[in-house]
Each structure stands twice: as C-alpha cells, then as structure tokens.
Design an enzyme around this catalytic site. Structure first.
Site, PDB file in Angstrom:
ATOM      1  N   ARG A 157     -10.376  23.698  -3.122  1.00 36.82           N
ATOM      2  CA  ARG A 157     -11.268  23.764  -4.287  1.00 36.82           C
ATOM      3  C   ARG A 157     -11.700  25.203  -4.491  1.00 36.82           C
ATOM      4  NH1 ARG A 157     -14.203  18.049  -4.791  1.00 36.82           N
ATOM      5  NH2 ARG A 157     -12.302  16.875  -4.426  1.00 36.82           N
ATOM      6  N   GLU A 159     -14.121  26.914  -5.275  1.00 31.98           N
ATOM      7  CA  GLU A 159     -15.581  26.877  -5.416  1.00 31.98           C
ATOM      8  C   GLU A 159     -16.081  28.299  -5.570  1.00 31.98           C
ATOM      9  OE1 GLU A 159     -17.465  24.325  -5.611  1.00 31.98           O
ATOM     10  OE2 GLU A 159     -16.379  22.650  -4.688  1.00 31.98           O
ATOM     11  N   ARG A 219     -18.611  17.959   6.509  1.00 28.77           N
ATOM     12  CA  ARG A 219     -20.001  17.578   6.182  1.00 28.77           C
ATOM     13  C   ARG A 219     -20.500  16.497   7.130  1.00 28.77           C
ATOM     14  NH1 ARG A 219     -20.922  17.742  -0.299  1.00 28.77           N
ATOM     15  NH2 ARG A 219     -20.156  19.863  -0.638  1.00 28.77           N
ATOM     16  N   SER A 272     -17.911  10.414  -1.782  1.00 26.34           N
ATOM     17  CA  SER A 272     -18.114   9.722  -3.050  1.00 26.34           C
ATOM     18  C   SER A 272     -16.926   8.823  -3.305  1.00 26.34           C
ATOM     19  CB  SER A 272     -18.347  10.707  -4.188  1.00 26.34           C
ATOM     20  OG  SER A 272     -17.204  11.464  -4.411  1.00 26.34           O
ATOM     21  N   ARG A 323     -22.752  24.375   1.993  1.00 25.11           N
ATOM     22  CA  ARG A 323     -22.018  23.109   2.098  1.00 25.11           C
ATOM     23  C   ARG A 323     -20.688  23.096   1.342  1.00 25.11           C
ATOM     24  NH1 ARG A 323     -25.659  22.189  -2.019  1.00 25.11           N
ATOM     25  NH2 ARG A 323     -24.922  20.847  -3.723  1.00 25.11           N
ATOM     26  N   HIS A 324     -20.283  24.215   0.756  1.00 27.53           N
ATOM     27  CA  HIS A 324     -19.029  24.252   0.005  1.00 27.53           C
ATOM     28  C   HIS A 324     -17.995  25.157   0.653  1.00 27.53           C
ATOM     29  CE1 HIS A 324     -21.580  22.694  -3.329  1.00 27.53           C
ATOM     30  NE2 HIS A 324     -20.482  21.995  -3.542  1.00 27.53           N
ATOM     31  N   GLU A 382     -24.507  15.282   0.416  1.00 30.76           N
ATOM     32  CA  GLU A 382     -23.502  14.300  -0.004  1.00 30.76           C
ATOM     33  C   GLU A 382     -22.335  14.355   0.966  1.00 30.76           C
ATOM     34  OE1 GLU A 382     -21.816  14.860  -4.024  1.00 30.76           O
ATOM     35  OE2 GLU A 382     -19.942  14.197  -3.117  1.00 30.76           O
TER      36      GLU A 382
HETATM   37  P1  AMO Z   1     -15.561  14.524  -4.360  1.00 36.00           P
HETATM   38  O1  AMO Z   1     -15.133  15.626  -5.219  1.00 36.00           O
HETATM   39  O2  AMO Z   1     -16.981  14.052  -4.474  1.00 36.00           O
HETATM   40  O3  AMO Z   1     -14.690  13.218  -4.594  1.00 36.00           O
HETATM   41  O4  AMO Z   1     -15.289  14.874  -2.844  1.00 36.00           O
HETATM   42  C1  AMO Z   1     -15.478  13.939  -1.823  1.00 36.00           C
HETATM   43  C2  AMO Z   1     -16.236  14.539  -0.657  1.00 36.00           C
HETATM   44  O5  AMO Z   1     -15.561  15.701  -0.170  1.00 36.00           O
HETATM   45  C3  AMO Z   1     -16.483  16.665   0.252  1.00 36.00           C
HETATM   46  N1  AMO Z   1     -16.300  17.893  -0.525  1.00 36.00           N
HETATM   47  C4  AMO Z   1     -16.479  19.140  -0.060  1.00 36.00           C
HETATM   48  N2  AMO Z   1     -16.837  19.588   1.147  1.00 36.00           N
HETATM   49  C5  AMO Z   1     -16.912  20.920   1.320  1.00 36.00           C
HETATM   50  N3  AMO Z   1     -16.631  21.828   0.348  1.00 36.00           N
HETATM   51  C6  AMO Z   1     -16.272  21.419  -0.874  1.00 36.00           C
HETATM   52  N4  AMO Z   1     -15.974  22.329  -1.806  1.00 36.00           N
HETATM   53  C7  AMO Z   1     -16.181  20.018  -1.128  1.00 36.00           C
HETATM   54  N5  AMO Z   1     -15.851  19.285  -2.196  1.00 36.00           N
HETATM   55  C8  AMO Z   1     -15.930  18.003  -1.811  1.00 36.00           C
HETATM   56  C9  AMO Z   1     -17.852  16.086   0.050  1.00 36.00           C
HETATM   57  C10 AMO Z   1     -17.597  15.078  -1.022  1.00 36.00           C
HETATM   58  O6  AMO Z   1     -18.551  14.032  -0.991  1.00 36.00           O
HETATM   59  N6  AMO Z   1     -11.417  11.856  -5.340  1.00 36.00           N
HETATM   60  C11 AMO Z   1     -12.843  11.780  -5.054  1.00 36.00           C
HETATM   61  C12 AMO Z   1     -13.138  10.792  -3.966  1.00 36.00           C
HETATM   62  C13 AMO Z   1     -12.875   9.355  -4.346  1.00 36.00           C
HETATM   63  O7  AMO Z   1     -13.407   8.908  -5.363  1.00 36.00           O
HETATM   64  O8  AMO Z   1     -12.156   8.674  -3.599  1.00 36.00           O
HETATM   65  C14 AMO Z   1     -13.344  13.167  -4.689  1.00 36.00           C
HETATM   66  O9  AMO Z   1     -12.612  14.086  -4.397  1.00 36.00           O
HETATM   67  O10 AMO Z   1     -18.244  15.498   1.271  1.00 36.00           O
END
Ligand code: AMO
Length: 438
Positions: free
Chosen positions: A220, A222, A412, A364, A228-229, A361
C-alpha cells in the site's frame, strides 16, 4: 584469525546444557555477550538463540595457546567452544563449560552501533538501521518468536476448520481497494501494480474451494506517517462460501481465542520478557453499530459527518472508552469498498465490519455482493470502470456462491499481543514512506 567450522558441530544449545551433563564433552556455538577477567579466571558469557551460557577459563588449567586466543575475544565475536560440562553453584543456572579448545569463527568491526543486550536504550530508527543487532536484544527477539508461534497457530486454526491455503498473484492489473494506494511496477511492456489485497481472487476461489485462507504480503502506497501504517505488510485473508459477515465475525472471535491460548502456553517466556499477561477475552466480543460509535463520539464533542470513515483522533477517543476487542458494524455503504453487500432493508448501510482492539483496527470484512448486476452498479457508483474488472466479473456468470470474509493485519495483531505502540517494532525490515533500507 578467522577459523572455519571444519568438522566441529554444535552438540547442545545453551538451553540444553544442565548440571545433569556433568563431565560430558560438548561443543557450543554462539556470540560473545560479555567477557570478564578476574586475575587468573576469565568468564565468557556465550549467547545463542536460546539464551546464555557461562564458559569459565582457569588460566592454570588450560593450554597457554587457548588462554591467549580467548583473551583476544571481543563482544559479539562468533565462537565455538569444545569443553567439559561442570556443575557449579556460583555459575548462572548452576552450570558452566570448562573449555579445552575454541574456534574464533568471526570477529566484529567495532564500535557496534547498538548494545545487543538492550541495556543501553536506543531510538527506533537507530535500532531499525542496525536491525540484525537489534533483533538480538531480548525484547525484540521475543516479539519475533511470538510472531512465529502466532503465524503457526493461525495456520493451524484455519486448517483445523476446513480452510484451504492459497497464494494469489502479487502483480496485478487493477486495483481492488481504491486506486490511490497503488504501487505501479514496470511489467514487460506495460504497467502493472503490486497487490493491495487478495480480495478479488479470494472471492473467486470460494466458487471452487468454498473456504480459503491466504497469509501473504500486500502493498500500500501509504503517504502518511503513522505508527500503524506500513507500505508492505503481511495480511491474513479468509473467504468463505455460504456465509455472512456474522459467520466470519464468529470465526475471528474463535481465531483470537485459539491463538491467545496457544501463545499463553507456548510463549510464556517471551511474554514474560515483554512483561505481558495475555487476558483471554470473553466471547462474543461487543458489537457497536457505526451510528452508535458516532453517538459515543458526539458525547465527547467529536462530530463525524455520517458516511465518513473514522479519523485517528476519533479512534483514539473511542479507545479511551473501549479497551479490548469489539466490532463496528453497519457501516455506510459509501464508506466501504464496492464488493461489500448493501443491506436489503436499507441499502445506505452495508454488511461490513471492522474488528477493533481499543483504538486500533485489526481487521475488516463483511458479506460480499454475489449478484453480478449489483456488483456492476456498485463499481459504477464508486467511479470504477466495470471493463477493468471483466475477468473478475465473468466468474460471477459461472456459479458464484454467497460469501463473506475478512482481512487481518498480522503486524497490528502482534502490536496488541506484545503491547508495543509502533507497528515497525513488529516487522523485521519495515517499509514505509521514509524507509526502503535495510
Ligand atoms: P483493509 O484495507 O481494511 O481491508 O485491510 C485489512 C487490514 O489490514 C491491515 N492494514 C494495514 N496494516 C498496516 N499498514 C497498512 N497500510 C495497512 N492497511 C491495512 C489492517 C486492516 O484492518 N480486502 C479487505 C479485507 C476484506 O474485506 O476481506 C481489506 O484489504 O489491520
């Protein structure tokens, strides 16, 4: 000065050396953690991945050449010691090794950028720059031992529950979670992207395997700097046919209990090192609707316009009230990705959930749309071009079951288990907007 291992092989790890082995010849290998010289006595604390061990050198009882060699040792030199085990009341753990031979397998280039015992504090950037030394520090080591057991137990849980493990492509042609966080890569004569999520593939695979899971990297782009990212993370994804959000929320609860129980028994030492006592949470985890969360925030003077995602200050505020695990359900449809199923009785609200731990979080997920026409409509509503999703959409003509799933961020979850505040602590070599090395 550097010697080869030759035909020497370690016979015991430090944890296996006990007074019971008194009189046995052993070979131990590891790193010099500390050297102390007291007159004719030299104490070498040797460290391996299991812990430490004392090697006691009596000047008058060893060959002069061996004493001279051991005198040259410095911290973190890599050595192998052949010697006899001796029970000793004075030695830590009641046992020591009296060396007969030793090999210096490697030296170091001082000064070391970090104290590997962890006694001298260092900031996170310094630690991450010298990660290999940092990982030798007991607290850092403990996090990754816990991670290892955590991953194993997650896998075990899904296999026991009938999920099939899959791996989906990480080089993809279209976005799944929105276009802004994509990393483009040059793919022969075209542009491809690094996968943000296995979302579309895992959904398609329910039409064959019914219950699938994947543990793999996602990427990602970001742009924000938070604790947390990450730009590269390991995601635990599941997808299940003939199931709804409520079913996979229960799976998430059961998974949490399963791994916490495992960690409590298998990582007792590491949890103690981190000064953590893992409370096994009670199920069912509380469920709050998005609207209830907004009301909670309003009481604290934070007003979020209906339909918007919850920003960090709002999450922090909720975290002051809700300390453990809980779900946020019934999200506004427009705040969630196109593949989430709107509720039949109120299409403004969808069957999505976030799995939270206090302010953080962790996962999701939700019930997915399995009706192709509705999916096309949702793509259009979100400003996406259905043509870009034609390979995904065609599988909906081939018998797509109703399905649901979630994605859980491994680092996380590890933050919560280990009680650390920065996600970078939970990744061996983290990637973020500022960090691409080491
Ligand atoms: P989402 O984008 O909420 O959902 O990501 C799911 C979980 O992944 C973790 N996460 C991250 N952790 C660290 N850095 C990041 N940049 C980051 N982005 C996400 C979080 C988050 O809750 N396809 C959907 C999931 C689904 O519906 O099955 C998805 O990607 O813990």
């Amino acid at each position: 000065m550097i010697e080869d291992l030759g035909d020497w092989r370690r016979t015991h790890l430090s944890s296996e050396i006990s007074p019971k082995l008194e009189g046995r010849e052993v070979v131990v290998c590891g790193w010099v953690q500390r050297i102390r010289q007291l007159g004719k006595l030299m104490f070498i604390v040797l460290r391996d991945r299991e812990g430490t061990l004392q090697v006691t050198v009596h000047r008058n009882k060893v060959k002069p050449t061996l004493f001279e060699k051991l005198k040259k040792l410095k911290n973190e030199y890599v050595i192998a010691v052949k010697g006899i085990v001796q029970a000793s009341k004075e030695a830590p753990k009641g046992v020591e090794i009296l060396p007969t031979e030793a090999k210096i397998l490697n030296i170091t280039n001082p000064p070391l950028p970090l104290d590997p015992t962890g006694k001298v504090p260092a900031d996170l950037d310094t630690r991450l720059d010298a990660r290999i030394i940092d990982l030798r520090r007991p607290k850092t080591f403990a996090i990754f031992k816990i991670r290892h057991v955590l991953l194993q137990s997650i896998r075990e849980f899904f296999v026991k529950n009938g999920f099939i493990e899959v791996n989906t492509p990480k080089i993809i042609a279209t976005a799944t979670e929105g276009g802004t966080e994509l990393f483009p890569v040059s793919y022969f004569d075209r542009v491809a992207y690094l996968a943000q999520s296995p979302q579309l593939y895992k959904e398609e695979l329910t039409a064959v395997f019914e219950k699938v899971f994947e543990i793999g990297p996602v990427f990602r782009a970001e742009e924000h700097r938070t604790t947390r990212h990450l730009a590269e993370l390991i995601m635990i994804d599941i997808e299940e046919a003939f199931a709804t959000a409520e079913d996979v929320m229960r799976t998430l609860e059961e998974l949490t209990i399963y791994v916490f129980q495992k960690l409590k028994t298998e990582c007792a030492v590491e949890l103690k090192t981190l000064e953590r006592t893992l409370e096994i949470p009670k199920t069912p985890f509380p469920r709050y609707t998005y609207d209830e969360i907004l009301k909670m925030l309003e009481k604290d003077g934070i007003v979020i316009p209906w339909g918007e995602d919850l920003p960090t200050p709002a999450l922090r505020k909720i975290g002051e009230h809700l300390k453990g695990p809980y779900f946020i359900t019934d999200w506004p449809t427009k705040s969630k990705p196109f593949y989430i199923k709107p509720r039949n009785d109120n299409p403004e609200v969808c069957e999505a959930f976030d799995f939270m731990w206090s302010w953080l979080e962790l996962a999701s997920g939700g019930t997915r749309i399995h009706n192709k026409e509705l999916l096309i409509e949702r793509l259009k509503n979100q400003g996406l071009n259905p043509e870009s999703f034609k390979y995904h959409l065609q599988t909906f003509d081939w018998g797509m079951p109703p399905h649901a799933g979630f994605g859980l961020g491994l680092a996380r979850l590890l933050m919560i288990i280990c009680g650390v505040n920065n996600i970078r602590e939970c990744v061996l070599f983290p990637r973020d907007i500022d960090r691409l090395t080491p």
